[in-house]
Design a protein around this motif. Structure first.
Motif, PDB file in Angstrom:
ATOM      1  N   TRP A  71      54.877  21.924  -6.513  1.00  0.00           N
ATOM      2  CA  TRP A  71      53.728  21.045  -6.774  1.00  0.00           C
ATOM      3  C   TRP A  71      52.486  21.887  -7.012  1.00  0.00           C
ATOM      4  CZ3 TRP A  71      49.032  19.843  -4.288  1.00  0.00           C
ATOM      5  CH2 TRP A  71      48.462  18.593  -4.574  1.00  0.00           C
ATOM      6  N   GLY A  72      51.877  21.723  -8.185  1.00  0.00           N
ATOM      7  CA  GLY A  72      50.660  22.462  -8.500  1.00  0.00           C
ATOM      8  C   GLY A  72      49.436  21.612  -8.260  1.00  0.00           C
ATOM      9  N   GLY A  73      48.589  22.024  -7.343  1.00  0.00           N
ATOM     10  CA  GLY A  73      47.398  21.251  -7.007  1.00  0.00           C
ATOM     11  C   GLY A  73      46.387  21.240  -8.139  1.00  0.00           C
ATOM     12  N   ALA A  74      45.769  20.080  -8.380  1.00  0.00           N
ATOM     13  CA  ALA A  74      44.697  19.943  -9.363  1.00  0.00           C
ATOM     14  C   ALA A  74      43.643  19.010  -8.787  1.00  0.00           C
ATOM     15  CB  ALA A  74      45.244  19.395 -10.682  1.00  0.00           C
ATOM     16  N   ASP A  75      42.418  19.530  -8.646  1.00  0.00           N
ATOM     17  CA  ASP A  75      41.315  18.750  -8.063  1.00  0.00           C
ATOM     18  C   ASP A  75      41.791  18.069  -6.781  1.00  0.00           C
ATOM     19  OD1 ASP A  75      38.780  17.767  -7.791  1.00  0.00           O
ATOM     20  OD2 ASP A  75      38.940  16.238  -9.350  1.00  0.00           O
ATOM     21  N   VAL A  76      42.365  18.854  -5.905  1.00  0.00           N
ATOM     22  CA  VAL A  76      43.025  18.309  -4.716  1.00  0.00           C
ATOM     23  C   VAL A  76      42.077  17.514  -3.822  1.00  0.00           C
ATOM     24  CG1 VAL A  76      44.375  18.872  -2.659  1.00  0.00           C
ATOM     25  CG2 VAL A  76      44.797  20.089  -4.802  1.00  0.00           C
ATOM     26  N   PRO A  77      40.850  17.989  -3.529  1.00  0.00           N
ATOM     27  CA  PRO A  77      39.972  17.178  -2.672  1.00  0.00           C
ATOM     28  C   PRO A  77      39.707  15.784  -3.232  1.00  0.00           C
ATOM     29  CG  PRO A  77      39.112  19.399  -2.878  1.00  0.00           C
ATOM     30  CD  PRO A  77      40.225  19.274  -3.876  1.00  0.00           C
ATOM     31  N   SER A  78      39.707  15.659  -4.560  1.00  0.00           N
ATOM     32  CA  SER A  78      39.459  14.364  -5.181  1.00  0.00           C
ATOM     33  C   SER A  78      40.575  13.375  -4.899  1.00  0.00           C
ATOM     34  CB  SER A  78      39.287  14.537  -6.694  1.00  0.00           C
ATOM     35  OG  SER A  78      38.892  13.329  -7.308  1.00  0.00           O
ATOM     36  N   GLN A  79      41.726  13.862  -4.441  1.00  0.00           N
ATOM     37  CA  GLN A  79      42.819  12.970  -4.093  1.00  0.00           C
ATOM     38  C   GLN A  79      42.568  12.264  -2.762  1.00  0.00           C
ATOM     39  OE1 GLN A  79      46.511  15.171  -4.389  1.00  0.00           O
ATOM     40  NE2 GLN A  79      45.916  16.081  -6.345  1.00  0.00           N
ATOM     41  N   MET A  80      41.563  12.722  -2.032  1.00  0.00           N
ATOM     42  CA  MET A  80      41.120  12.055  -0.806  1.00  0.00           C
ATOM     43  C   MET A  80      39.606  11.864  -0.930  1.00  0.00           C
ATOM     44  SD  MET A  80      43.426  13.836   2.145  1.00  0.00           S
ATOM     45  CE  MET A  80      43.316  12.345   3.120  1.00  0.00           C
ATOM     46  N   PRO A  81      39.162  10.989  -1.846  1.00  0.00           N
ATOM     47  CA  PRO A  81      37.746  10.945  -2.209  1.00  0.00           C
ATOM     48  C   PRO A  81      36.806  10.511  -1.093  1.00  0.00           C
ATOM     49  CG  PRO A  81      38.929   9.102  -3.190  1.00  0.00           C
ATOM     50  CD  PRO A  81      39.966  10.021  -2.614  1.00  0.00           C
ATOM     51  N   GLY A  82      37.297   9.686  -0.167  1.00  0.00           N
ATOM     52  CA  GLY A  82      36.427   9.232   0.916  1.00  0.00           C
ATOM     53  C   GLY A  82      35.939  10.367   1.800  1.00  0.00           C
ATOM     54  N   PRO A  83      36.842  11.033   2.526  1.00  0.00           N
ATOM     55  CA  PRO A  83      36.393  12.137   3.387  1.00  0.00           C
ATOM     56  C   PRO A  83      35.814  13.301   2.613  1.00  0.00           C
ATOM     57  CG  PRO A  83      38.798  11.969   3.366  1.00  0.00           C
ATOM     58  CD  PRO A  83      38.281  10.736   2.701  1.00  0.00           C
ATOM     59  N   GLY A 128      29.809   4.969  -7.226  1.00  0.00           N
ATOM     60  CA  GLY A 128      30.618   5.151  -6.029  1.00  0.00           C
ATOM     61  C   GLY A 128      31.985   4.507  -6.067  1.00  0.00           C
ATOM     62  N   LEU A 129      32.271   3.721  -7.100  1.00  0.00           N
ATOM     63  CA  LEU A 129      33.517   2.948  -7.115  1.00  0.00           C
ATOM     64  C   LEU A 129      34.780   3.799  -7.016  1.00  0.00           C
ATOM     65  CD1 LEU A 129      32.639   0.163  -9.711  1.00  0.00           C
ATOM     66  CD2 LEU A 129      32.601   0.052  -7.205  1.00  0.00           C
ATOM     67  N   PRO A 130      34.881   4.976  -7.683  1.00  0.00           N
ATOM     68  CA  PRO A 130      36.101   5.778  -7.525  1.00  0.00           C
ATOM     69  C   PRO A 130      36.364   6.211  -6.086  1.00  0.00           C
ATOM     70  CG  PRO A 130      34.860   6.498  -9.445  1.00  0.00           C
ATOM     71  CD  PRO A 130      33.972   5.565  -8.686  1.00  0.00           C
ATOM     72  N   ALA A 131      35.296   6.310  -5.278  1.00  0.00           N
ATOM     73  CA  ALA A 131      35.449   6.671  -3.870  1.00  0.00           C
ATOM     74  C   ALA A 131      35.447   5.437  -2.975  1.00  0.00           C
ATOM     75  CB  ALA A 131      34.325   7.615  -3.449  1.00  0.00           C
ATOM     76  N   LEU A 132      35.617   4.266  -3.595  1.00  0.00           N
ATOM     77  CA  LEU A 132      35.693   2.984  -2.883  1.00  0.00           C
ATOM     78  C   LEU A 132      34.387   2.650  -2.184  1.00  0.00           C
ATOM     79  CD1 LEU A 132      39.290   3.315  -1.368  1.00  0.00           C
ATOM     80  CD2 LEU A 132      38.610   2.389  -3.587  1.00  0.00           C
ATOM     81  N   LEU A 173      38.844  22.326   3.459  1.00  0.00           N
ATOM     82  CA  LEU A 173      39.362  21.607   4.627  1.00  0.00           C
ATOM     83  C   LEU A 173      40.196  20.411   4.173  1.00  0.00           C
ATOM     84  CD1 LEU A 173      38.918  21.557   7.837  1.00  0.00           C
ATOM     85  CD2 LEU A 173      37.333  19.695   7.334  1.00  0.00           C
ATOM     86  N   VAL A 174      39.672  19.678   3.202  1.00  0.00           N
ATOM     87  CA  VAL A 174      40.388  18.513   2.669  1.00  0.00           C
ATOM     88  C   VAL A 174      41.669  18.954   1.969  1.00  0.00           C
ATOM     89  CG1 VAL A 174      40.244  16.514   1.137  1.00  0.00           C
ATOM     90  CG2 VAL A 174      38.207  17.266   2.397  1.00  0.00           C
ATOM     91  N   SER A 175      41.575  20.023   1.173  1.00  0.00           N
ATOM     92  CA  SER A 175      42.748  20.509   0.432  1.00  0.00           C
ATOM     93  C   SER A 175      43.870  20.922   1.366  1.00  0.00           C
ATOM     94  CB  SER A 175      42.355  21.698  -0.455  1.00  0.00           C
ATOM     95  OG  SER A 175      41.489  21.299  -1.489  1.00  0.00           O
ATOM     96  N   GLY A 211      39.556  12.046 -13.819  1.00  0.00           N
ATOM     97  CA  GLY A 211      40.231  12.295 -12.556  1.00  0.00           C
ATOM     98  C   GLY A 211      39.329  12.547 -11.372  1.00  0.00           C
ATOM     99  N   GLU A 212      38.035  12.762 -11.593  1.00  0.00           N
ATOM    100  CA  GLU A 212      37.137  13.055 -10.469  1.00  0.00           C
ATOM    101  C   GLU A 212      36.754  11.764  -9.751  1.00  0.00           C
ATOM    102  OE1 GLU A 212      35.873  14.481  -7.666  1.00  0.00           O
ATOM    103  OE2 GLU A 212      35.941  16.189  -9.042  1.00  0.00           O
ATOM    104  N   LYS A 213      37.134  11.663  -8.492  1.00  0.00           N
ATOM    105  CA  LYS A 213      36.885  10.450  -7.713  1.00  0.00           C
ATOM    106  C   LYS A 213      35.830  10.649  -6.627  1.00  0.00           C
ATOM    107  CE  LYS A 213      41.578   8.671  -8.399  1.00  0.00           C
ATOM    108  NZ  LYS A 213      42.825   8.229  -7.727  1.00  0.00           N
ATOM    109  N   ARG A 214      35.420  11.879  -6.391  1.00  0.00           N
ATOM    110  CA  ARG A 214      34.408  12.122  -5.368  1.00  0.00           C
ATOM    111  C   ARG A 214      33.019  11.734  -5.865  1.00  0.00           C
ATOM    112  NH1 ARG A 214      35.591  18.355  -4.531  1.00  0.00           N
ATOM    113  NH2 ARG A 214      35.991  18.073  -6.760  1.00  0.00           N
ATOM    114  N   VAL A 215      32.117  11.537  -4.937  1.00  0.00           N
ATOM    115  CA  VAL A 215      30.715  11.294  -5.273  1.00  0.00           C
ATOM    116  C   VAL A 215      29.849  12.259  -4.470  1.00  0.00           C
ATOM    117  CG1 VAL A 215      31.007   8.889  -5.918  1.00  0.00           C
ATOM    118  CG2 VAL A 215      30.583   9.468  -3.528  1.00  0.00           C
TER     119      VAL A 215
END
Length: 360
Positions: free
Chosen positions: A303-315, A36-40, A130-132, A8-12
């Motif tokens: 809704w229970g957040g899980a690794d919320v920043p990873s849901q917006m991996p780019g920023p 870097g592919l999970p973060a496009l 900030l992302v969360s 589930g981790e999409k950040r780099v």
């Protein structure tokens, strides 16, 4: 830079535009192919920025950067004296910490960077919060079956959504700002006295429960007694009941999240209401929340957040990478990775060094 291996981790930990900052310090930057592919982000973008794409460079690296802690088998492949920089929650990752110590690896935890002015560019907890905060409001707006803004048409007027935010740290303030941008009427509460002015500065109403503020160390709230918690819930109950969307953000690294909202409080919310708990992974601010899931309590969806920043991996990756580069820069001398353990930032975020555990 290591490729992330946790589900589930999409950040780099490094983005192409910051590669030149490290090469300018004298480093050769190696990136595992496909990292870097999970973060496009493609391998070609890293190569164009001056990074070397080489999976075999991992074992010879002076320092390995990642978002999540390295897997134990990867730690064993590092040379003694190498360093890792990542998030490293020591209480939950005791086996990883032991492996780092046994391997003679120096490790640094981004969540342990001291909260002092000089360390702000390295403060990954703040950047990811900030992302969360932004993501939490987007989730609430998507789940809520009504408009956020006041809408006036020839067919009639649709009133704005009522949003309550609990916790006015970085995530909470970003949630307030985002909900206000979407046109909602926002009320917010935090136990710290200074938060009321920050809440009002964003165009929201600061909820006053008539309770003594709880100021703690490093900008966090002080732990409250059971009696205080019960009284706070009692006084928050009518605000929660009137909310279309409730967003909770109160969390302290290394400790369980404070319980702010009981099931009975959620059961008083109107049909179609939404609760977003950004602290779900550390136990949750809302009774009955489940990290990574949506559960129904009364007539509300929770809704229970899980690794919320990873849901917006780019920023999230770009902010985190800047934190990483700032910390590496601090630890660089004459073109080499040379952490100065006399520096309070370096010492404060070090977990293992020289075969010893320095932080628990």
């Amino acid at each position: 830079m290591a490729r992330e291996t946790r589900a589930g981790e999409k950040r780099v930990a490094l983005v192409p535009e910051l590669v030149t900052k490290l090469t300018g310090l004298g480093y050769q930057v190696a990136v595992e192919p496909g990292a870097g592919l999970p973060a496009l982000i493609s391998d070609e973008e890293y190569a164009a920025a001056g990074a070397v794409l080489d999976a075999r460079a991992f074992g010879d690296a002076d320092a390995v950067v990642s978002v999540q802690p390295l897997a134990i088998d990867r730690i064993r492949g590092l040379r003694p004296g190498a360093a890792t920089i990542s998030f490293l929650p020591t209480a939950e990752e005791r086996e990883v910490v032991a492996a780092l110590r046994y391997a003679g690896v120096t490790s640094f935890a981004m969540e342990l960077v001291p909260r002092i002015s000089r360390a702000q560019p390295m403060d990954a907890l703040t950047s990811q919060a900030l992302v969360s905060g932004y993501r939490g409001v987007v989730v609430a707006a998507e789940m809520l079956p009504r408009f956020f803004p006041l809408t006036m048409t020839a067919a009639g007027t649709v009133p704005p959504a009522q949003v309550v935010v609990l916790g006015a740290g970085v995530a909470g303030l970003q949630a307030i700002a985002t909900a206000r941008r979407l046109g909602a009427v926002v009320q917010a509460y935090d136990v710290r006295a200074a938060s009321a002015e920050e809440i009002r500065s964003l165009g929201a109403e600061a909820i006053d429960l008539g309770l003594e503020p709880l100021e703690g160390a490093s900008g966090y709230a002080r732990v409250m007694t059971e009696d205080r918690a019960a009284l706070q819930m009692q006084r928050l109950a009518p605000y929660v009941a009137a909310a279309d969307a409730l967003i909770t953000t109160a969390a302290v690294p290394g400790r369980p999240a404070p319980l702010l909202v009981s099931r009975a409080m959620v059961e008083q919310m109107r049909p179609g209401s939404v609760v977003v708990d950004l602290a779900a992974e550390s136990g949750g601010n809302v009774a009955g929340v489940v990290a990574g899931e949506v559960v129904r309590i009364g007539s509300a969806q929770v809704w229970g957040g899980a690794d919320v920043p990873s849901q917006m991996p780019g920023p999230a990756s770009r902010l985190y990478a800047q934190n990483i580069v700032s910390l590496v820069t601090l630890m660089t001398a004459d073109g080499a990775f040379a952490p100065d353990f006399g520096d309070e930032i370096v010492a404060g975020c070090c977990v293992t060094h020289g075969g010893a555990i320095r932080a628990q």
